[in-house]
Design a protein around this motif. Sequence first.
Motif, PDB file in Angstrom:
ATOM      1  N   ASN A 151       0.856  -1.178   0.000  1.00  0.00           N
ATOM      2  CA  ASN A 151       0.000   0.000   0.000  1.00  0.00           C
ATOM      3  C   ASN A 151       0.885   1.217   0.000  1.00  0.00           C
ATOM      4  N   GLY A 152       0.615   2.128  -0.916  1.00  0.00           N
ATOM      5  CA  GLY A 152       1.408   3.355  -0.971  1.00  0.00           C
ATOM      6  C   GLY A 152       2.649   3.090  -1.691  1.00  0.00           C
TER       7      GLY A 152
ATOM      8  N   MET B  66     -11.331   8.623  -2.043  1.00  0.00           N
ATOM      9  CA  MET B  66     -11.193   7.913  -3.318  1.00  0.00           C
ATOM     10  C   MET B  66     -11.031   8.945  -4.425  1.00  0.00           C
ATOM     11  N   THR B  81     -12.651   4.019  -8.797  1.00  0.00           N
ATOM     12  CA  THR B  81     -12.095   2.667  -8.864  1.00  0.00           C
ATOM     13  C   THR B  81     -11.530   2.341  -7.493  1.00  0.00           C
ATOM     14  N   GLU B 244      -1.378   9.778  -1.965  1.00  0.00           N
ATOM     15  CA  GLU B 244      -2.653   9.204  -1.518  1.00  0.00           C
ATOM     16  C   GLU B 244      -2.527   8.574  -0.140  1.00  0.00           C
ATOM     17  N   ARG B 245      -1.813   9.260   0.732  1.00  0.00           N
ATOM     18  CA  ARG B 245      -1.756   8.751   2.103  1.00  0.00           C
ATOM     19  C   ARG B 245      -3.101   9.025   2.772  1.00  0.00           C
ATOM     20  N   ASN B 246      -3.349   8.347   3.855  1.00  0.00           N
ATOM     21  CA  ASN B 246      -4.714   8.405   4.366  1.00  0.00           C
ATOM     22  C   ASN B 246      -5.108   9.721   5.022  1.00  0.00           C
TER      23      ASN B 246
HETATM   24  C1  LIG Z   1      -6.456  11.348  -1.882  1.00  0.00           C
HETATM   25  C2  LIG Z   1      -6.610   9.866  -1.872  1.00  0.00           C
HETATM   26  C3  LIG Z   1      -7.127   9.223  -2.963  1.00  0.00           C
HETATM   27  C4  LIG Z   1      -7.291   7.836  -2.962  1.00  0.00           C
HETATM   28  N1  LIG Z   1      -7.816   7.250  -4.065  1.00  0.00           N
HETATM   29  C5  LIG Z   1      -8.008   5.920  -4.079  1.00  0.00           C
HETATM   30  C6  LIG Z   1      -8.610   5.289  -5.197  1.00  0.00           C
HETATM   31  O1  LIG Z   1      -8.959   5.926  -6.197  1.00  0.00           O
HETATM   32  N2  LIG Z   1      -8.797   3.957  -5.129  1.00  0.00           N
HETATM   33  C7  LIG Z   1      -8.424   3.217  -4.047  1.00  0.00           C
HETATM   34  O2  LIG Z   1      -8.626   2.007  -4.044  1.00  0.00           O
HETATM   35  N3  LIG Z   1      -7.840   3.777  -2.974  1.00  0.00           N
HETATM   36  C8  LIG Z   1      -7.643   5.116  -2.955  1.00  0.00           C
HETATM   37  N4  LIG Z   1      -7.071   5.702  -1.854  1.00  0.00           N
HETATM   38  C9  LIG Z   1      -6.689   4.860  -0.721  1.00  0.00           C
HETATM   39  C10 LIG Z   1      -7.934   4.528   0.112  1.00  0.00           C
HETATM   40  O3  LIG Z   1      -8.451   5.685   0.682  1.00  0.00           O
HETATM   41  C11 LIG Z   1      -7.564   3.517   1.198  1.00  0.00           C
HETATM   42  O4  LIG Z   1      -7.218   2.311   0.594  1.00  0.00           O
HETATM   43  C12 LIG Z   1      -8.713   3.299   2.143  1.00  0.00           C
HETATM   44  O5  LIG Z   1      -8.853   4.420   2.968  1.00  0.00           O
HETATM   45  C13 LIG Z   1      -8.489   2.074   3.002  1.00  0.00           C
HETATM   46  O6  LIG Z   1      -9.550   1.923   3.916  1.00  0.00           O
HETATM   47  P1  LIG Z   1      -9.998   0.496   4.434  1.00  0.00           P
HETATM   48  O7  LIG Z   1     -10.939   0.659   5.537  1.00  0.00           O
HETATM   49  O8  LIG Z   1     -10.453  -0.327   3.287  1.00  0.00           O
HETATM   50  O9  LIG Z   1      -8.639  -0.147   4.932  1.00  0.00           O
HETATM   51  P2  LIG Z   1      -7.912   0.086   6.323  1.00  0.00           P
HETATM   52  O10 LIG Z   1      -8.380  -0.961   7.290  1.00  0.00           O
HETATM   53  O11 LIG Z   1      -8.000   1.524   6.712  1.00  0.00           O
HETATM   54  O12 LIG Z   1      -6.428  -0.205   5.876  1.00  0.00           O
HETATM   55  C14 LIG Z   1      -6.005  -1.502   5.433  1.00  0.00           C
HETATM   56  C15 LIG Z   1      -4.518  -1.454   5.182  1.00  0.00           C
HETATM   57  O13 LIG Z   1      -4.211  -0.537   4.137  1.00  0.00           O
HETATM   58  C16 LIG Z   1      -3.342   0.494   4.604  1.00  0.00           C
HETATM   59  N5  LIG Z   1      -3.811   1.762   3.999  1.00  0.00           N
HETATM   60  C17 LIG Z   1      -5.017   2.288   4.104  1.00  0.00           C
HETATM   61  N6  LIG Z   1      -5.090   3.437   3.418  1.00  0.00           N
HETATM   62  C18 LIG Z   1      -3.908   3.636   2.861  1.00  0.00           C
HETATM   63  C19 LIG Z   1      -3.353   4.662   2.041  1.00  0.00           C
HETATM   64  N7  LIG Z   1      -4.043   5.714   1.632  1.00  0.00           N
HETATM   65  N8  LIG Z   1      -2.079   4.545   1.681  1.00  0.00           N
HETATM   66  C20 LIG Z   1      -1.344   3.508   2.068  1.00  0.00           C
HETATM   67  N9  LIG Z   1      -1.810   2.516   2.847  1.00  0.00           N
HETATM   68  C21 LIG Z   1      -3.073   2.575   3.250  1.00  0.00           C
HETATM   69  C22 LIG Z   1      -3.478   0.503   6.065  1.00  0.00           C
HETATM   70  O14 LIG Z   1      -2.290   0.963   6.710  1.00  0.00           O
HETATM   71  C23 LIG Z   1      -3.715  -0.951   6.367  1.00  0.00           C
HETATM   72  O15 LIG Z   1      -2.500  -1.675   6.373  1.00  0.00           O
HETATM   73  C24 LIG Z   1      -6.891   7.085  -1.836  1.00  0.00           C
HETATM   74  C25 LIG Z   1      -6.368   7.732  -0.725  1.00  0.00           C
HETATM   75  C26 LIG Z   1      -6.199   9.102  -0.740  1.00  0.00           C
HETATM   76  C27 LIG Z   1      -5.635   9.780   0.452  1.00  0.00           C
END
Ligand SMILES: Cc1cc2nc3c(=O)[nH]c(=O)nc-3n(C[C@H](O)[C@H](O)[C@H](O)COP(=O)(O)OP(=O)(O)OC[C@H]3O[C@@H](n4cnc5c(N)ncnc54)[C@H](O)[C@@H]3O)c2cc1C
Lengths: 152, 285
Positions: A151-152, B66, B81, B244-246
Amino acid sequence: MDTLEPLLAAHPFARHLSAAHLHVLVGCARNVRFDAGQFVFREGERADAFYLIRDGCIALEVATPTTTLTMMTLGAGEVLGWSWLFPPYRWKFDARAVEPTRAIALDAQCLRTKSETDHDLGYELLKQFALMVEQRLHATRLQLLNAYDANG
Amino acid sequence: MTPTAEPPATGPSAFLPRSFRVAAVHRETAETRTLELQPVDGRPAPAFVPGQFTMVYVFGVGEVPMSITGDPARDDRLVHTVRVVGAVSRAIAGLRRGAEIGIRGPFGRGWPLTEALGRDLIIVAGGVGLAPLRPVIYHVRAHRAAFGRVSVLYGARTPDELLYRRELARWRRDGAIDLQVTVDRASAGWTGLVGVPTLRLRQLTIDPARTLALTCGPEVMMRYAVRELEHCGLDAAQVHLSMERNMQCAVGLCGHCQFGPDFLCRSGPVLRADRVLPRLAIREL
Ligand SMILES: Cc1cc2nc3c(=O)[nH]c(=O)nc-3n(C[C@H](O)[C@H](O)[C@H](O)COP(=O)(O)OP(=O)(O)OC[C@H]3O[C@@H](n4cnc5c(N)ncnc54)[C@H](O)[C@@H]3O)c2cc1C
């Protein structure tokens, strides 16, 4: 008389070579083309050339008993082959044209001999190939990292 | 004509989720789905700038950011997506046609498309990182003459993990942009490129003075993309990346997405590489 000099000079590989060295290379160069599917060389064969790809696409492949694995593809502007530089001068992979491909082949024996008598040329060639090996090694490490999974 | 990199949304849409209905779900890969969403109130979907994101709220499960990945010229639907990584993303990916969800936004600063006018563009995307860049591609294709050379390098681990495959095939065929799709590991039947997308940068014909680069993907890939682009003569200030960090509130209040001096939800997610690169390799940030 037509020479390969302009074609060679247009290739990124030649970008850093002096006019004199370019001229030497032309003496070892010939124009080649491969049809889609045609092998450029096969694993174990003598590495007697390397190739500056002008256009098209070449896949580096390893055949296993059940399938063929493509490790990487090379396209316009890239260089195919460095086994010609190191004994025992044998190819370690298959190289196959994926699509019609044009390249300049540089004769290995010719270049090895010229590099022995002109160490400046040899050093320039080694610098180019070292850079290429460094880039490919780095790319391979990225491939191994599985970066898309993290992730990331 | 050209959407600008808008500042964050304000007003009720920033705080109160608006109801959307799932109009279609497309399976992209084993782990990703694309959802087409239509406002329940029948009014147009919100206008957005490529690179902006929304906060997607699944009732009773949670809310996550997202990126918007649809065509910015269309206001009949909002497209996202989603890749399954945890509870909320799994809930979103599991939604069926007709299900309702809440959306806040759009938020954030998008890609610098005004600055890109008349310039050459290099787009480097990895994995789901193509999602926030797809609206740029729609926009560029719709206004093709307004841009110079446009190269898109897109990489995924395997052919099965590529997003938007039919659309990519169509774009490759019509040749309006130079699109190079590459995978780390080829499977049987794959006749395309193999290798990391950043390695292909050195093969492009680049005029550094008139080029702007946009990248989104795994942070490791983005870091190396910036270095390779620098090697090709670009300055880090000509490279923009989407971080795209959280994040949580999306309006710069909660501090969840603080990254050095920036709150990513407000100053990002798209930031200039010279601003973020020094911080990207710091482990604690
Ligand atoms: C500006 C922005 C845009 C985004 N766009 C998209 C998109 O278009 N499609 C998409 O699939 N995802 C996208 N993301 C990431 C998405 O928001 C996260 O995957 C989501 O919040 C995870 O939530 P969860 O409850 O499913 O998982 P969680 O239970 O919150 O996390 C599960 C695992 O994933 C890791 N994780 C969660 N979020 C992130 C992140 N942002 N970066 C790195 N590691 C993370 C956590 O550390 C954990 O290990 C985006 C994030 C940001 C900040």
